[in-house]
Structures are given as C-alpha cells and as structure tokens.
Design a protein around this motif. Sequence first.
Motif, PDB file in Angstrom:
ATOM      1  N   GLU A 182       0.824  -1.193  -0.134  1.00 18.35           N
ATOM      2  CA  GLU A 182      -0.042  -0.040   0.145  1.00 18.35           C
ATOM      3  C   GLU A 182       0.950   1.347  -0.032  1.00 18.35           C
ATOM      4  O   GLU A 182       0.601   2.153  -0.813  1.00 18.35           O
ATOM      5  CB  GLU A 182      -0.787   0.078   1.208  1.00 18.35           C
ATOM      6  CG  GLU A 182      -1.385   1.254   1.757  1.00 18.35           C
ATOM      7  CD  GLU A 182      -2.665   1.646   0.726  1.00 18.35           C
ATOM      8  OE1 GLU A 182      -3.151   3.133   1.205  1.00 18.35           O
ATOM      9  OE2 GLU A 182      -3.262   1.061  -0.211  1.00 18.35           O
ATOM     10  N   ARG A 445      -5.967   3.289  -6.010  1.00 16.74           N
ATOM     11  CA  ARG A 445      -5.193   2.225  -5.632  1.00 16.74           C
ATOM     12  C   ARG A 445      -6.359   1.304  -5.184  1.00 16.74           C
ATOM     13  O   ARG A 445      -6.179   0.246  -5.545  1.00 16.74           O
ATOM     14  CB  ARG A 445      -4.362   2.603  -4.197  1.00 16.74           C
ATOM     15  CG  ARG A 445      -3.255   3.675  -4.549  1.00 16.74           C
ATOM     16  CD  ARG A 445      -2.498   3.571  -3.445  1.00 16.74           C
ATOM     17  NE  ARG A 445      -2.703   3.976  -2.121  1.00 16.74           N
ATOM     18  CZ  ARG A 445      -3.232   5.009  -1.542  1.00 16.74           C
ATOM     19  NH1 ARG A 445      -2.541   6.125  -2.294  1.00 16.74           N
ATOM     20  NH2 ARG A 445      -3.633   5.354  -0.436  1.00 16.74           N
ATOM     21  N   ASP A 446      -7.596   1.858  -4.531  1.00 10.20           N
ATOM     22  CA  ASP A 446      -8.553   0.810  -4.286  1.00 10.20           C
ATOM     23  C   ASP A 446      -9.290   0.140  -5.357  1.00 10.20           C
ATOM     24  O   ASP A 446      -9.671  -0.999  -5.087  1.00 10.20           O
ATOM     25  CB  ASP A 446      -9.702   1.721  -3.489  1.00 10.20           C
ATOM     26  CG  ASP A 446      -9.155   2.115  -2.237  1.00 10.20           C
ATOM     27  OD1 ASP A 446      -8.299   1.666  -1.623  1.00 10.20           O
ATOM     28  OD2 ASP A 446      -9.768   3.153  -1.494  1.00 10.20           O
ATOM     29  N   SER A 447      -8.931   0.826  -6.554  1.00  7.96           N
ATOM     30  CA  SER A 447      -9.759  -0.053  -7.642  1.00  7.96           C
ATOM     31  C   SER A 447      -8.973  -0.985  -8.259  1.00  7.96           C
ATOM     32  O   SER A 447      -9.464  -1.619  -9.130  1.00  7.96           O
ATOM     33  CB  SER A 447      -9.974   1.030  -8.857  1.00  7.96           C
ATOM     34  OG  SER A 447      -8.708   1.674  -9.626  1.00  7.96           O
ATOM     35  N   TYR A 449      -6.848  -2.988  -6.153  1.00  8.38           N
ATOM     36  CA  TYR A 449      -6.752  -4.136  -5.261  1.00  8.38           C
ATOM     37  C   TYR A 449      -7.899  -5.159  -5.375  1.00  8.38           C
ATOM     38  O   TYR A 449      -9.068  -4.739  -5.513  1.00  8.38           O
ATOM     39  CB  TYR A 449      -6.416  -3.492  -3.789  1.00  8.38           C
ATOM     40  CG  TYR A 449      -5.543  -2.653  -3.610  1.00  8.38           C
ATOM     41  CD1 TYR A 449      -4.206  -3.031  -3.842  1.00  8.38           C
ATOM     42  CD2 TYR A 449      -5.609  -1.662  -2.727  1.00  8.38           C
ATOM     43  CE1 TYR A 449      -3.202  -1.945  -3.448  1.00  8.38           C
ATOM     44  CE2 TYR A 449      -4.583  -0.882  -2.286  1.00  8.38           C
ATOM     45  CZ  TYR A 449      -3.555  -1.100  -2.666  1.00  8.38           C
ATOM     46  OH  TYR A 449      -2.455  -0.276  -2.486  1.00  8.38           O
ATOM     47  N   PRO A 451     -10.254  -8.119  -3.490  1.00  7.26           N
ATOM     48  CA  PRO A 451     -10.960  -8.058  -2.252  1.00  7.26           C
ATOM     49  C   PRO A 451     -10.201  -8.727  -1.120  1.00  7.26           C
ATOM     50  O   PRO A 451     -10.016  -8.310   0.217  1.00  7.26           O
ATOM     51  CB  PRO A 451     -12.220  -8.773  -2.449  1.00  7.26           C
ATOM     52  CG  PRO A 451     -12.494  -8.708  -3.916  1.00  7.26           C
ATOM     53  CD  PRO A 451     -11.157  -8.746  -4.488  1.00  7.26           C
ATOM     54  N   LEU A 454      -7.578  -6.146   0.165  1.00  5.58           N
ATOM     55  CA  LEU A 454      -8.293  -4.960   0.670  1.00  5.58           C
ATOM     56  C   LEU A 454      -8.641  -5.419   2.435  1.00  5.58           C
ATOM     57  O   LEU A 454      -8.384  -4.583   3.276  1.00  5.58           O
ATOM     58  CB  LEU A 454      -9.573  -4.884   0.098  1.00  5.58           C
ATOM     59  CG  LEU A 454      -9.595  -3.856  -1.065  1.00  5.58           C
ATOM     60  CD1 LEU A 454     -10.850  -3.743  -1.927  1.00  5.58           C
ATOM     61  CD2 LEU A 454      -8.857  -2.458  -0.965  1.00  5.58           C
ATOM     62  N   ARG A 455      -8.704  -6.779   2.306  1.00  2.00           N
ATOM     63  CA  ARG A 455      -9.011  -7.331   3.925  1.00  2.00           C
ATOM     64  C   ARG A 455      -7.512  -7.386   4.552  1.00  2.00           C
ATOM     65  O   ARG A 455      -7.487  -7.002   5.758  1.00  2.00           O
ATOM     66  CB  ARG A 455      -9.560  -8.827   3.699  1.00  2.00           C
ATOM     67  CG  ARG A 455      -9.888  -9.412   5.167  1.00  2.00           C
ATOM     68  CD  ARG A 455     -10.164 -10.961   4.898  1.00  2.00           C
ATOM     69  NE  ARG A 455      -8.907 -11.724   4.356  1.00  2.00           N
ATOM     70  CZ  ARG A 455      -8.067 -11.960   5.129  1.00  2.00           C
ATOM     71  NH1 ARG A 455      -7.877 -11.648   6.395  1.00  2.00           N
ATOM     72  NH2 ARG A 455      -6.845 -12.532   4.788  1.00  2.00           N
ATOM     73  N   ARG A 457      -5.097  -5.321   4.039  1.00  2.00           N
ATOM     74  CA  ARG A 457      -4.835  -3.919   4.431  1.00  2.00           C
ATOM     75  C   ARG A 457      -5.634  -3.089   5.422  1.00  2.00           C
ATOM     76  O   ARG A 457      -4.987  -2.544   6.453  1.00  2.00           O
ATOM     77  CB  ARG A 457      -4.991  -2.993   3.269  1.00  2.00           C
ATOM     78  CG  ARG A 457      -4.504  -1.524   3.148  1.00  2.00           C
ATOM     79  CD  ARG A 457      -4.812  -0.768   1.928  1.00  2.00           C
ATOM     80  NE  ARG A 457      -6.373  -0.633   1.905  1.00  2.00           N
ATOM     81  CZ  ARG A 457      -7.054   0.171   1.286  1.00  2.00           C
ATOM     82  NH1 ARG A 457      -6.125   0.846   0.366  1.00  2.00           N
ATOM     83  NH2 ARG A 457      -8.271   0.338   1.164  1.00  2.00           N
ATOM     84  N   ASP A 459      -7.849  -1.218   7.721  1.00  2.00           N
ATOM     85  CA  ASP A 459      -8.279   0.538   7.712  1.00  2.00           C
ATOM     86  C   ASP A 459      -7.124   1.220   7.354  1.00  2.00           C
ATOM     87  O   ASP A 459      -7.201   2.509   7.223  1.00  2.00           O
ATOM     88  CB  ASP A 459      -8.664   0.667   9.096  1.00  2.00           C
ATOM     89  CG  ASP A 459      -9.881   0.082   9.418  1.00  2.00           C
ATOM     90  OD1 ASP A 459     -10.930   0.053   8.378  1.00  2.00           O
ATOM     91  OD2 ASP A 459     -10.427  -0.180  10.522  1.00  2.00           O
ATOM     92  N   ARG A 461      -4.425   3.395   5.739  1.00  2.00           N
ATOM     93  CA  ARG A 461      -4.066   3.912   4.321  1.00  2.00           C
ATOM     94  C   ARG A 461      -2.579   4.561   4.216  1.00  2.00           C
ATOM     95  O   ARG A 461      -2.299   5.308   5.100  1.00  2.00           O
ATOM     96  CB  ARG A 461      -5.169   5.130   3.774  1.00  2.00           C
ATOM     97  CG  ARG A 461      -6.467   4.707   3.745  1.00  2.00           C
ATOM     98  CD  ARG A 461      -6.656   3.829   2.690  1.00  2.00           C
ATOM     99  NE  ARG A 461      -8.237   3.325   2.880  1.00  2.00           N
ATOM    100  CZ  ARG A 461      -8.672   2.480   3.354  1.00  2.00           C
ATOM    101  NH1 ARG A 461      -7.940   1.606   4.207  1.00  2.00           N
ATOM    102  NH2 ARG A 461      -9.941   1.991   3.280  1.00  2.00           N
ATOM    103  N   TRP A 591      -3.253 -10.119  -5.212  1.00  2.00           N
ATOM    104  CA  TRP A 591      -3.180  -8.795  -4.539  1.00  2.00           C
ATOM    105  C   TRP A 591      -4.183  -7.792  -5.365  1.00  2.00           C
ATOM    106  O   TRP A 591      -4.717  -7.094  -4.866  1.00  2.00           O
ATOM    107  CB  TRP A 591      -1.935  -8.271  -4.270  1.00  2.00           C
ATOM    108  CG  TRP A 591      -1.043  -9.127  -3.349  1.00  2.00           C
ATOM    109  CD1 TRP A 591      -1.517 -10.194  -2.587  1.00  2.00           C
ATOM    110  CD2 TRP A 591       0.326  -9.326  -3.671  1.00  2.00           C
ATOM    111  NE1 TRP A 591      -0.585 -10.650  -2.053  1.00  2.00           N
ATOM    112  CE2 TRP A 591       0.649 -10.223  -2.544  1.00  2.00           C
ATOM    113  CE3 TRP A 591       1.458  -8.603  -4.271  1.00  2.00           C
ATOM    114  CZ2 TRP A 591       1.933 -10.519  -2.368  1.00  2.00           C
ATOM    115  CZ3 TRP A 591       2.693  -8.708  -3.906  1.00  2.00           C
ATOM    116  CH2 TRP A 591       2.754  -9.786  -3.048  1.00  2.00           C
TER     117      TRP A 591
END
Length: 632
Positions: A182, A445-447, A449, A451, A454-455, A457, A459, A461, A591
Amino acid sequence: MCGIAGIFHLTTPKPVDPARLERMCEVMAHRGPDGQGTWTAPGVGLGHLRLSIIDVAGSPQPMAATDGRAMLVFNGEIYNFRELREELRGAGATFHTDGDSEVILAAWQRWGPDCLPRLHGMFAFAIYDLDQRTLFLARDRMGVKPLFYAPLSDGSIAFASELKGLTAHPLLRRELDPLAVEDYLAWGYVPDHRSILQGVHKLPAGHSLLLRHGAPLPAPSQWWDVSFADRRAGRAADLEAELLHLLRQAVSSRMVADVPLGAFLSGGVDSSSVVALMAEISGDPVKTCSIGFDVAALDESNYAAQVARQFATDHRARNVSPDDFDHVDTLAGMFDEPFADASALPTWRVCQLARESVTVALSGDGADEAFAGYRRHAFQHGEDRLRAILPQALRGPVFGGLGAIYPKADWAPRPLRAKTTLLSLAASSEAGYARAISVLPPELRDSLYSPEFLRLRGDYRAEQPFEELMRRAPACSGLDRAQYADIKFWLPGDILTKVDRTSMAVSLEAREPLLDHRLVEFAASLPENLRLRRGEGKWLLKKTMQRYLPDNILYRQKQGFVTPIAQWFRGPLAETARSIGSNAALARAGWFDARAISAMAEAHIAGHSDHSRLLWQLVMLDRSLSRLGIAA
C-alpha cells in the motif's frame, strides 16, 4: 564510504559465526571494494566493507578504541573530524590514525550518545562498548546513509547497510508486509517507517538505538529534528550574506578527500551552485560530469556545458540513449525493495560516468526540500490561501464534487489538468499535499486491489502517517509543514535512497553539501517570502547565487532527470505491460484486480491514457519480489 553489518544477541550472549558476518558483507561488496573485516566477541559480531576515501592506508575496520574497550564499524564521513580530534586530544585522547573513524570512537568514550550532535556529516555506525556491554546504532540527521535491522528467531538483532545484507542471514524470514505494498503504490518507494519484509526495520534519520544484553529491544530515540517554528529576523541582504557563508562552509567541508574528487553537473540551479563554489575554493580545475540524452526534449547537457565553460572545469559528458529498459533487473537488484523513481536509471548512468575518473562526487540534492524549490510548494502555498478563505464545509462538497466529475486529462496542457487540484482543495492542507506528492491517489489504488488484499490492508491508508507527520510538524504555516514532511519523509525515502544505491552500486561516494544540517536549519528559519516569492521557489538561494550564475541557469523551468517510460510501455515494453495483468507473478499473487490492470495497460499502449507510472511501479514490484525470493 562503506558498508556495515552486525549481529547482537539480546538475551543469551551466544557465539556469533564469523562466516555469517562474512556472507552478509559479501553480498554488499560493491559498497566497499577496498577491504573487508570482521570481529566477534561473546554475543556480538561486527562486519565492515571499506571504500577508502580518507587515510587510505590506515583506519581499517572494525576498529578498536585506543584502550581496546570499544569497537566500531562506520559508513559515511565526518566532515569536522579534524576539529573534533583537536578538542578530544586536548581532553587527553590519543590517536594513531589520520581518519575520522577513530574520532567517533573517542567521542563516544568521552560523551556517550551525546556525541551525536557534535558530529557533522553523513553516517550510519555501530559501536560495541565492552565495558557497558551495549551496542549503539546511529544514523545521521538527514538519513543520507541507510541502516536496516531485524530481530531474529535466535534472540539476536541483525543489522546491515542494505536489505540484501539481512537477507543473507539464514534466519531472516522473507514474508511480505502487505501494508508496504500500500505504501509503495502510494509513494513509489517503501518509506522509512516500513520495510517490504515483515519484521525488518529502518533506523529513522536522526535517530539512535541503544541495545543491551539481557534487555528487550527498545524503540529508536530521536536525537535531531528540524524546526520551521521560529522565523529569523533581519535584512534580506544580511541573510543573503549568511547564506553564502553557510554554502561555502558546506561545500568546502565536503571537498576533503585523499582520492580524486569531482561533482555531478546537470546544469540546474543546485548542481551549478555547488560547482561554482567548488571552483572558487579549489586551486585546480574541478572535475565535473554530466549525461545527455539523444532525445532533444529530455536533454539539458548544453546548460551543463555552459556552466563547465564558465568555471573552466575538467568536464566529461556522455550521451546515453533513454532506452535503458533492459537494465530493469539490474536496477531492482540495487534497491532490494521495490523502487519506482524512474530517474534512478539516469542517476546510475551519471554515477558510472563519474566513477571512471573520481571516487567522490558532490551533488546538488536537498536544496528543493530545504528552500521550497518544487512546483508543488507553490501550489500548496496558493491552495492554503484559498483554504483560509473558504471553510471546509463549503470547499469539501464544491471542489470535491467538481474533482469527482472532472476528467483525468493526461493528454491536455498542464494548466487544464485540474482534477488533482480540485480534489486537493476539497481536502485539508495535509491531505491535499499528500495527494500532490503521491504517485497513485487512494481511489485509484482501491480500484486495483483484490477483495483479499483489501482485507489484508484493513483500515490502513498510506497517507495516514504522512498527514500525521505534517500535523505535528514544528511549523508556522502549510508551506512549512509541507517542507518538513519533504525533509523527514520524501528525502530519505526517495531522493537519498536513490543516490545512495546508485552511487554505491559503482563504488562511488556521493556527498550532498546542500544538506549540511546548518544550512537546512537556516533555510527552515527563513520567512516564507525568502523561500517562495511570486511563485519562484528557492528565492534567496537564487538571489545569492546571482553573483556566480547567469539568469538562464537560475530562472529557467526546473526539469531534472527524465526517463521516457511512457514511450517504453507503448513500444519495447508493451508486452511486459500486458503480462502484468495476465501471467506475471503479481497477477498470480491475487493482490490485484488483473482485469483492471490489463485494461489500463491496453489503454496506455493504445495512447488513450498515460498509466506509465503505475505500470512501472508494478513491473518494479514484480522484479523486486522475485529477487527477494518472496513467493508471489
């Protein structure tokens, strides 16, 4: 300039295997081709690689204190070592060498950890005190020299100048830290508060660490910080005279060497200023070097040649093709951790050229951070003025809404690329500057990753520690806070990492006079309008250097080293770009959303969008993880 490594047992003082130390040093042999040594005692071992710069024939390491009660391994240079030696000699110390290493030992034995503020220079060192049975690790103020360390399963702490030195130890676990991914996608490098490997730490700039047998691993202790909280008063002419004195002092102190010395010369303000002052100080022609590109839009070599003629330097220039993409694996090997600043390639090239004639080269790095020389500083200053007028309750929905619908116009002229500015204005000063300095914003970045990632990572940022650093900065304004974050976060993580690894890869010592801590502290105390005036950064520095340099050097638009990665990914690296989204190791890791990456790669190759920085980041991440032996 050297490389260091060591092992220290915190609990039981087990014997240290010299072969492990030797292996940790061997993988960093480029840092010190002139000598290698190890020393062990119950519970501790130190290793050293030497690049001889001062006292070439003497000062072997690991070095023992005169009384044999302390041992040192040291990477760097202490520029005021001669003055310190006289002070210590007056207090009863005796010396048997002419170098700076023995001075560090004597300073430690007299002042302990309080020796650090007395040391002017760049350094990372370790001292084992046999009486106190402690290991003392320290890193210089700015973080010019690196130091990695990690606790191991046998109760020991291993440390080394580069991550590859730690990975040479068989007990180091090679497990990826997902939060480092991240961080890396946000910044283009893994910042100093994290490592790509779980359990590996970087001693922060301006910090030390005191380890004791039988005691737990402590947190690092900060021994230096820079403050923007106090404004210096006085006439501009007087401050200009003081700045010139500090510049001369910084440059002259870094010209001490017993081997050939020169300078990088890009033709920009900073390197030209260093060369001008070197020419004033030196009785011989200064050796300078620069590289040019055979693409006219990227080439600044004519400005470097102009400065070289003006100061009658012994100048060497070489044109290189920007098509250096076949060295991607070599670059990944230099940095260990993923590192996506594409200017590392031309920086490595100019280091190679310099090493053909000198062993030490002075650079112009650091002035932009200290004197507000980046374009983003002017933007931040202007945006903060607007933030002061319009409340967040109005700015957030208005500018945030406009930014959300404004297209990302990579193809448009720069003034029309307003999406980032609008989103920045919608946010706080800290969040806005984090967006300005990042490579990939959080929504992109979120787009990318999956699922699962995202789990992992959670909360976290990447912007959070950066924004917190700005919020607690000793500062008076948003510009102050931005520069403070640059010096504490961007400078050691990106700029100094790049210069250290690319120069040491060819056994070249790079010195940064514009990062002399007295100069940086002076710049931090200047009123804002002496750093940034009417959109012109480095205002007082440029005014001071008008007596040496012409306006076309001082006031032309900043360019810097440019690498044509956008063209690479539409040409010879197009298939590499496609493979990132389909069959590369990163795709198999799970990832990322492979379809999203593939779509971006195809859009870039077709020329519809510019996703070159993202593609470069992913390629470098893939190659770095492969070299580290991490199963992706």
